[in-house]
Design a protein around this motif. Structure first.
Motif, PDB file in Angstrom:
ATOM      1  N   ALA A  58      15.550  -2.166  15.471  1.00  0.00           N
ATOM      2  CA  ALA A  58      16.113  -3.464  15.092  1.00  0.00           C
ATOM      3  C   ALA A  58      16.356  -4.335  16.323  1.00  0.00           C
ATOM      4  O   ALA A  58      16.065  -5.541  16.315  1.00  0.00           O
ATOM      5  CB  ALA A  58      17.410  -3.265  14.314  1.00  0.00           C
ATOM      6  N   VAL A  59      16.868  -3.735  17.397  1.00  0.00           N
ATOM      7  CA  VAL A  59      17.101  -4.490  18.626  1.00  0.00           C
ATOM      8  C   VAL A  59      15.781  -4.964  19.226  1.00  0.00           C
ATOM      9  O   VAL A  59      15.656  -6.116  19.675  1.00  0.00           O
ATOM     10  CB  VAL A  59      17.892  -3.649  19.647  1.00  0.00           C
ATOM     11  CG1 VAL A  59      17.933  -4.341  21.003  1.00  0.00           C
ATOM     12  CG2 VAL A  59      19.310  -3.402  19.146  1.00  0.00           C
ATOM     13  N   ARG A  89      12.997  -5.640  17.705  1.00  0.00           N
ATOM     14  CA  ARG A  89      12.466  -6.760  16.906  1.00  0.00           C
ATOM     15  C   ARG A  89      13.263  -8.043  17.169  1.00  0.00           C
ATOM     16  O   ARG A  89      12.691  -9.137  17.245  1.00  0.00           O
ATOM     17  CB  ARG A  89      12.503  -6.390  15.432  1.00  0.00           C
ATOM     18  CG  ARG A  89      11.526  -5.278  15.069  1.00  0.00           C
ATOM     19  CD  ARG A  89      11.810  -4.680  13.717  1.00  0.00           C
ATOM     20  NE  ARG A  89      10.918  -3.547  13.440  1.00  0.00           N
ATOM     21  CZ  ARG A  89      11.284  -2.439  12.803  1.00  0.00           C
ATOM     22  NH1 ARG A  89      12.528  -2.321  12.340  1.00  0.00           N
ATOM     23  NH2 ARG A  89      10.419  -1.463  12.619  1.00  0.00           N
ATOM     24  N   TRP A  90      14.554  -7.917  17.315  1.00  0.00           N
ATOM     25  CA  TRP A  90      15.413  -9.069  17.605  1.00  0.00           C
ATOM     26  C   TRP A  90      15.052  -9.663  18.956  1.00  0.00           C
ATOM     27  O   TRP A  90      14.934 -10.888  19.099  1.00  0.00           O
ATOM     28  CB  TRP A  90      16.870  -8.608  17.563  1.00  0.00           C
ATOM     29  CG  TRP A  90      17.892  -9.661  17.814  1.00  0.00           C
ATOM     30  CD1 TRP A  90      18.352 -10.598  16.936  1.00  0.00           C
ATOM     31  CD2 TRP A  90      18.630  -9.861  19.040  1.00  0.00           C
ATOM     32  NE1 TRP A  90      19.329 -11.374  17.533  1.00  0.00           N
ATOM     33  CE2 TRP A  90      19.508 -10.938  18.820  1.00  0.00           C
ATOM     34  CE3 TRP A  90      18.631  -9.233  20.272  1.00  0.00           C
ATOM     35  CZ2 TRP A  90      20.372 -11.405  19.801  1.00  0.00           C
ATOM     36  CZ3 TRP A  90      19.488  -9.688  21.268  1.00  0.00           C
ATOM     37  CH2 TRP A  90      20.348 -10.767  21.016  1.00  0.00           C
ATOM     38  N   LEU A  91      14.835  -8.804  19.955  1.00  0.00           N
ATOM     39  CA  LEU A  91      14.433  -9.285  21.280  1.00  0.00           C
ATOM     40  C   LEU A  91      13.067  -9.953  21.226  1.00  0.00           C
ATOM     41  O   LEU A  91      12.830 -10.962  21.914  1.00  0.00           O
ATOM     42  CB  LEU A  91      14.419  -8.118  22.267  1.00  0.00           C
ATOM     43  CG  LEU A  91      15.781  -7.536  22.648  1.00  0.00           C
ATOM     44  CD1 LEU A  91      15.601  -6.249  23.456  1.00  0.00           C
ATOM     45  CD2 LEU A  91      16.621  -8.543  23.444  1.00  0.00           C
ATOM     46  N   ASP A 126      11.822 -11.611  18.752  1.00  0.00           N
ATOM     47  CA  ASP A 126      12.012 -12.942  18.170  1.00  0.00           C
ATOM     48  C   ASP A 126      12.541 -13.931  19.207  1.00  0.00           C
ATOM     49  O   ASP A 126      12.264 -15.137  19.120  1.00  0.00           O
ATOM     50  CB  ASP A 126      12.982 -12.869  16.991  1.00  0.00           C
ATOM     51  CG  ASP A 126      12.382 -12.185  15.769  1.00  0.00           C
ATOM     52  OD1 ASP A 126      11.139 -12.063  15.713  1.00  0.00           O
ATOM     53  OD2 ASP A 126      13.151 -11.762  14.892  1.00  0.00           O
ATOM     54  N   LEU A 127      13.288 -13.432  20.185  1.00  0.00           N
ATOM     55  CA  LEU A 127      13.825 -14.293  21.240  1.00  0.00           C
ATOM     56  C   LEU A 127      12.841 -14.502  22.380  1.00  0.00           C
ATOM     57  O   LEU A 127      13.104 -15.290  23.295  1.00  0.00           O
ATOM     58  CB  LEU A 127      15.119 -13.689  21.797  1.00  0.00           C
ATOM     59  CG  LEU A 127      16.319 -13.612  20.850  1.00  0.00           C
ATOM     60  CD1 LEU A 127      17.488 -12.939  21.549  1.00  0.00           C
ATOM     61  CD2 LEU A 127      16.727 -15.003  20.369  1.00  0.00           C
ATOM     62  N   ARG A 134       7.267  -3.853  22.294  1.00  0.00           N
ATOM     63  CA  ARG A 134       7.329  -4.234  20.884  1.00  0.00           C
ATOM     64  C   ARG A 134       7.000  -3.043  19.988  1.00  0.00           C
ATOM     65  O   ARG A 134       6.040  -2.310  20.249  1.00  0.00           O
ATOM     66  CB  ARG A 134       6.321  -5.345  20.585  1.00  0.00           C
ATOM     67  CG  ARG A 134       6.428  -6.577  21.492  1.00  0.00           C
ATOM     68  CD  ARG A 134       7.734  -7.322  21.287  1.00  0.00           C
ATOM     69  NE  ARG A 134       7.751  -8.620  21.925  1.00  0.00           N
ATOM     70  CZ  ARG A 134       8.647  -9.003  22.816  1.00  0.00           C
ATOM     71  NH1 ARG A 134       9.598  -8.163  23.191  1.00  0.00           N
ATOM     72  NH2 ARG A 134       8.616 -10.215  23.330  1.00  0.00           N
ATOM     73  N   PRO A 163      23.584  -8.824  19.512  1.00  0.00           N
ATOM     74  CA  PRO A 163      22.841  -8.978  18.259  1.00  0.00           C
ATOM     75  C   PRO A 163      23.749  -8.998  17.035  1.00  0.00           C
ATOM     76  O   PRO A 163      24.822  -8.368  17.036  1.00  0.00           O
ATOM     77  CB  PRO A 163      21.923  -7.749  18.242  1.00  0.00           C
ATOM     78  CG  PRO A 163      21.768  -7.362  19.670  1.00  0.00           C
ATOM     79  CD  PRO A 163      23.084  -7.699  20.317  1.00  0.00           C
TER      80      PRO A 163
END
Length: 301
Positions: A65-66, A68-70, A72-73, A79, A126
């Motif tokens: 989850a982290v 994927r969040w990174l 997106d940023l 990845r 996050p």
């Protein structure tokens, strides 16, 4: 014989077949907290990580989850290969994740690491639950109690007392600033230098929220134990924008990092020949109070 690598190779073949990947000719990149393989052929752009840690099933969904969040940023991190659905996968008691391979070219610098960590620590936390780094020696304590076959009674007694002492000192540390998003194992070997020269962080298994000092200490500890130079550390501090050596808690944190670096070898010593050799080296220097003895991440040449 490296039983960890042999077991992981068997699991790799079975799990890759189950998701339609070809594991023939896979390259073993690393065996420590994870067995890490690069797939060749049609799957050549995929890295498969097979976890060995006991808490992997609860930890790895958060790691994904982290990541994927990174992504997106636009943060420079590896990845997940989300085209492979259902991650993390569980097979034969092991937890498996799939990542996009990053072709590396040359060795990254501590300057690059300092800049990336500065950027990471400026990000917001996050918007989903993350582990708090309340007890960095929890896994060492667990390994001391569970891996009785690799420790003598005297070693276990010394480790118990030392872990208890350092845990109390950790609780008393006065860190600077609010908790931040931590990589958790921000060592130069977890930074990949890409072919265009930029760098990305990999191995997010230790991701947590906690004091920024925990991410910083790994580079200073690298000078103490693993061959980094004083210039490397100076470059890191300059790029990050502050120097941990000026912080009053620095000596305590270095001792905690020393102890933290023993846990993986206690866990792996029964099945990994390198850990069987490295564990006595590290324990001997710790019990003698030798703060400068050289440690190794692989068999010395």
């Amino acid at each position: 014989m490296n039983l960890l690598a042999e077991e992981a190779a068997g699991i790799l073949a079975e799990v890759c077949e189950s998701v339609g990947l070809d594991s023939r000719g896979a390259e073993l990149l690393r065996v420590r907290s994870n067995a890490v393989f690069r797939l060749r052929g049609d799957g050549g752009d995929i890295v498969v990580r097979i976890a060995t840690a006991p808490d992997a099933l609860t930890r790895l969904p958060v790691v994904l989850a982290v990541a994927r969040w990174l992504a997106d940023l636009g943060f420079p991190a590896v990845r997940p290969a989300d085209e492979i659905g259902g991650q993390p996968l569980v097979h034969d008691g092991r937890v498996i994740t799939f990542w996009h391979y990053v072709p590396a070219s040359g060795r990254p610098t501590t300057t690059q690491l300092g800049r990336i960590l500065r950027s990471l620590h400026r990000l917001p936390v996050p918007p989903f639950p993350l582990k708090r780094l309340a007890d960095p020696l929890a896994e060492v304590r667990q390994a001391v109690e569970n891996r009785t076959e690799v420790l003598t009674p005297c070693q276990r007694a010394w480790l118990r007392d030392r872990v208890a002492e350092l845990s109390a000192r950790w609780t008393a540390l006065a860190t600077a600033g609010p908790p931040v998003l931590l990589h958790g194992d921000a060592w130069i070997d977890n930074l990949l230098r890409c072919q265009d020269g930029h760098a990305v962080l990999c191995d997010w298994d230790g991701v947590a929220v906690g004091p920024r000092e925990w991410d910083l200490v790994h580079t200073y500890h690298g000078q103490r134990r693993f061959g980094l130079t004083e210039a490397d550390v100076d470059d890191f501090a300059g790029a990050y924008g502050s120097d941990l050596r000026a912080w009053p808690g620095y000596p305590t944190l270095m001792e905690i990092r020393d102890m933290y670096a023993v846990g993986i070898h206690i866990r792996n010593a029964t099945r990994d020949p390198f850990s069987r050799k490295e564990l006595p080296r590290r324990l001997d220097s710790l019990t003698r109070g030798d703060g400068q003895a050289r440690w190794y991440l692989a068999e010395p040449a």
